[in-house]
Design an enzyme around this catalytic site. Structure first.
Site, PDB file in Angstrom:
ATOM      1  N   ASP A  10       2.979 -30.368 -16.010  1.00  0.00           N
ATOM      2  CA  ASP A  10       4.406 -30.078 -16.198  1.00  0.00           C
ATOM      3  C   ASP A  10       4.561 -28.562 -16.132  1.00  0.00           C
ATOM      4  O   ASP A  10       3.765 -27.900 -15.455  1.00  0.00           O
ATOM      5  CB  ASP A  10       4.914 -30.676 -17.511  1.00  0.00           C
ATOM      6  N   HIS A  25       4.843 -27.735 -12.789  1.00  0.00           N
ATOM      7  CA  HIS A  25       6.200 -27.899 -12.263  1.00  0.00           C
ATOM      8  C   HIS A  25       6.866 -26.547 -12.079  1.00  0.00           C
ATOM      9  O   HIS A  25       7.666 -26.368 -11.166  1.00  0.00           O
ATOM     10  CB  HIS A  25       7.040 -28.781 -13.198  1.00  0.00           C
TER      11      HIS A  25
END
Length: 544
Positions: free
Chosen positions: A289, A323
């Site tokens: 993430d 991300h």
């Protein structure tokens, strides 16, 4: 083992000129500890990977703190343990080749009141936690492993066929369509529950027992602590966020390595939430993430807390898979300000510099200073400002949200006063994406001295007072290099772009005006400007 004290004056001087005014720098005091050392072997710890050492390690920490503090030593070996709590004046030191492995027995983790994505929530107790502490540290070259694979649900299409078969064979429960693996029935029930874990008046931990396994813990959580050092260790395989510091001041994160599988859900590298005076340096992040993330609470709860993250230095770090490389948001309802990011590399991240929010958050993000950034192989946007994060994420390829204008309230977020310079991007899907709200534009962004190689160039909508100078923008798609929609007072100075470009500027939206382009070649394009309906011809001017 480093236990010395230093005052760190960040950025070299006591004050920094930013966005036209002087900003005081943080002075961060590194914690010190008594030389007294307690080895966990003294309290019966066994490094066989089978013995649960929770009591031995916790007793060592407790004894050390009661004796006035010092160092708790984790020697070389594999130490299986349940969750442990840090205590004031204790440095938990992991020797080289020490592995602190947290058990996959969920029964060892109690449900406790904590925080999840900016909102108070019941969660399983974090493997390592500390609350209301002074003068604490985790140091040494050992490894902290959260055994997160046991906790995380995962979709079939994120594993190879062999990995999927092995996962299913070892237990767990499949979703009705057979495409998602969950560790237990409690976990799958939690995935189907609205606002799982949210603290509600009159409810106790027992009321959440039927979804307990879904309430994955963050691996390392420090809440309301002061004078913290995290240095040299590797922290990996987290059930959820890896390192979460909440309302913690005087924090130094130095030379740590954060590793999670690329497909690990919610496995942020470090989340700094409502903290003050923070240094993150010389560290490496490879996660599933966001990599380095700044937060300050979510929506009304975050505004009620009203504690911004401020006075933060992020320098000399590398972010691999993530991300976002450096991220602010989306839970930034308490605001973020006075942040310096420099000399960082983002290699293969989805997005490089990622600033995200949405209506309902509120909060002001301002005085953000970024320089000397290198990016390679960015999957989507090199630089992104998005105020529609919850509506549409541009990387999802789902098109644009419906545009409406809402009244400005305390729930309206703001992005303003950013300066970004000396950025080199070698490979991205899009160079720069800026999407503000019609009632609250993105404002006062300065970018200079950048070279960006990307498939497409710049998209800018609902923005004001944007200055871009000395930009070399090399795009493989030359249909339209720069698209500007409902934005005003945008300047480009010394813009370089590919020869034989089909269209340099596309202007749309009735609010588009005051676009100034200077020191830019006009003959390298077949069509200099495309005017959308209602955009006046004097909306853009060129000068030498």
């Amino acid at each position: 083992m480093k236990v010395s004290t230093v005052d760190i004056k960040i950025w070299g001087i006591g004050w920094v000129l930013g966005m036209g005014h002087l900003i005081p720098q943080p002075i961060i005091k590194q914690p010190t500890f008594k030389k007294d050392t307690i080895n966990i072997l003294k309290n019966g710890a066994v490094a066989d990977g089978l013995t649960l050492n929770t009591k031995s390690i916790q007793k060592s920490i407790d004894d050390c703190s009661l004796q006035g503090g010092g160092v708790v030593n984790i020697p070389t070996g594999l130490w299986l343990t349940g969750p442990i709590k840090l205590k004031s004046n204790v440095n938990l030191h992991l020797e080289a080749n020490a592995v602190l492995l947290f058990t996959k027995d969920f029964n060892q983790y109690s449900l406790v009141q904590g925080n999840w994505e900016g909102i108070p929530a019941w969660r399983n107790q974090s493997p390592i936690s500390g609350t209301d502490l002074q003068n604490i540290a985790i140091t040494g070259c050992g490894i902290i492993d959260g055994n997160g694979d046991a906790w995380r649900m995962i979709k079939k299409d994120k594993l190879t066929d062999a990995e999927w078969k092995e996962k299913v064979k070892n237990g767990g429960v499949l979703s009705a369509d057979g495409k998602t693996w969950y560790p237990s029935e409690k976990s799958i029930k939690g995935s189907q529950t609205k606002h799982p874990g949210k603290i509600e008046s009159g409810k106790t931990a027992k009321d959440y027992e039927d979804i307990k396994d879904y309430l994955r813990p963050n691996l390392l959580v420090l809440t309301n602590c002061n004078n913290v050092l995290l240095e040299d260790f590797t922290i990996e395989n987290s059930p959820a966020w890896t390192t979460h510091t909440l309302m913690t001041n005087n924090l130094i994160v130095r030379n740590i390595t954060v590793k999670n599988p690329w497909n690990a859900q919610n496995s942020d590298g470090i989340d700094v939430e409502s903290c003050k005076n923070v240094l993150i340096e010389n560290s490496r992040f490879d996660v599933g993430d966001d990599g380095i993330c700044i937060k300050s609470g979510r929506d009304e709860e975050g505004r009620k807390r009203g504690v911004p993250t401020e006075n933060v230095i992020v320098r000399n770090n590398i972010v691999y898979h993530a991300h976002g490389g450096f991220v602010i948001g989306s839970e930034m309802s308490g605001g973020a300000k006075n942040i310096w990011v420099s000399d960082c590399s983002f290699i293969g991240t989805d997005i490089g510099l990622r600033f995200k929010t949405t209506r309902g958050r509120g909060g002001i993000v301002e005085n953000i200073h970024i320089k000397n950034i290198t990016m390679t192989n960015i999957q989507f946007d090199a630089i992104l400002f998005d105020m529609y994060y919850m509506a549409k994420d541009p990387k999802d390829g789902q098109g644009d949200p419906t545009i409406q204008t809402y009244p400005v309230t305390d729930a309206t977020p703001q992005f303003k006063n950013f300066d970004i310079e000396n950025v080199v991007v070698n490979g991205a899907k899009r160079g720069i994406f800026m999407r503000g709200l019609p009632e609250m534009n993105i404002k006062n962004i300065q970018m200079k001295n950048m070279t960006i190689q990307a498939s497409s160039g710049i998209e800018c909508t609902e923005a004001q007072n944007i200055s871009i100078s000395n930009l070399t923008l090399l795009t493989s798609n030359t249909d339209t290099i720069i698209w500007i929609d409902n934005s005003s007072h945008i300047s480009f100075n010394n813009l370089k772009y590919p020869a034989n470009t089909k269209n340099l500027f596309s202007l749309t939206g009735p609010k588009t005006k005051a676009i100034i382009v200077s020191n830019t070649e006009k003959t390298n394009t077949n069509e200099l400007i495309k005017f959308g309906s209602g955009v006046p011809k004097d909306a853009i001017t060129f000068s030498k």
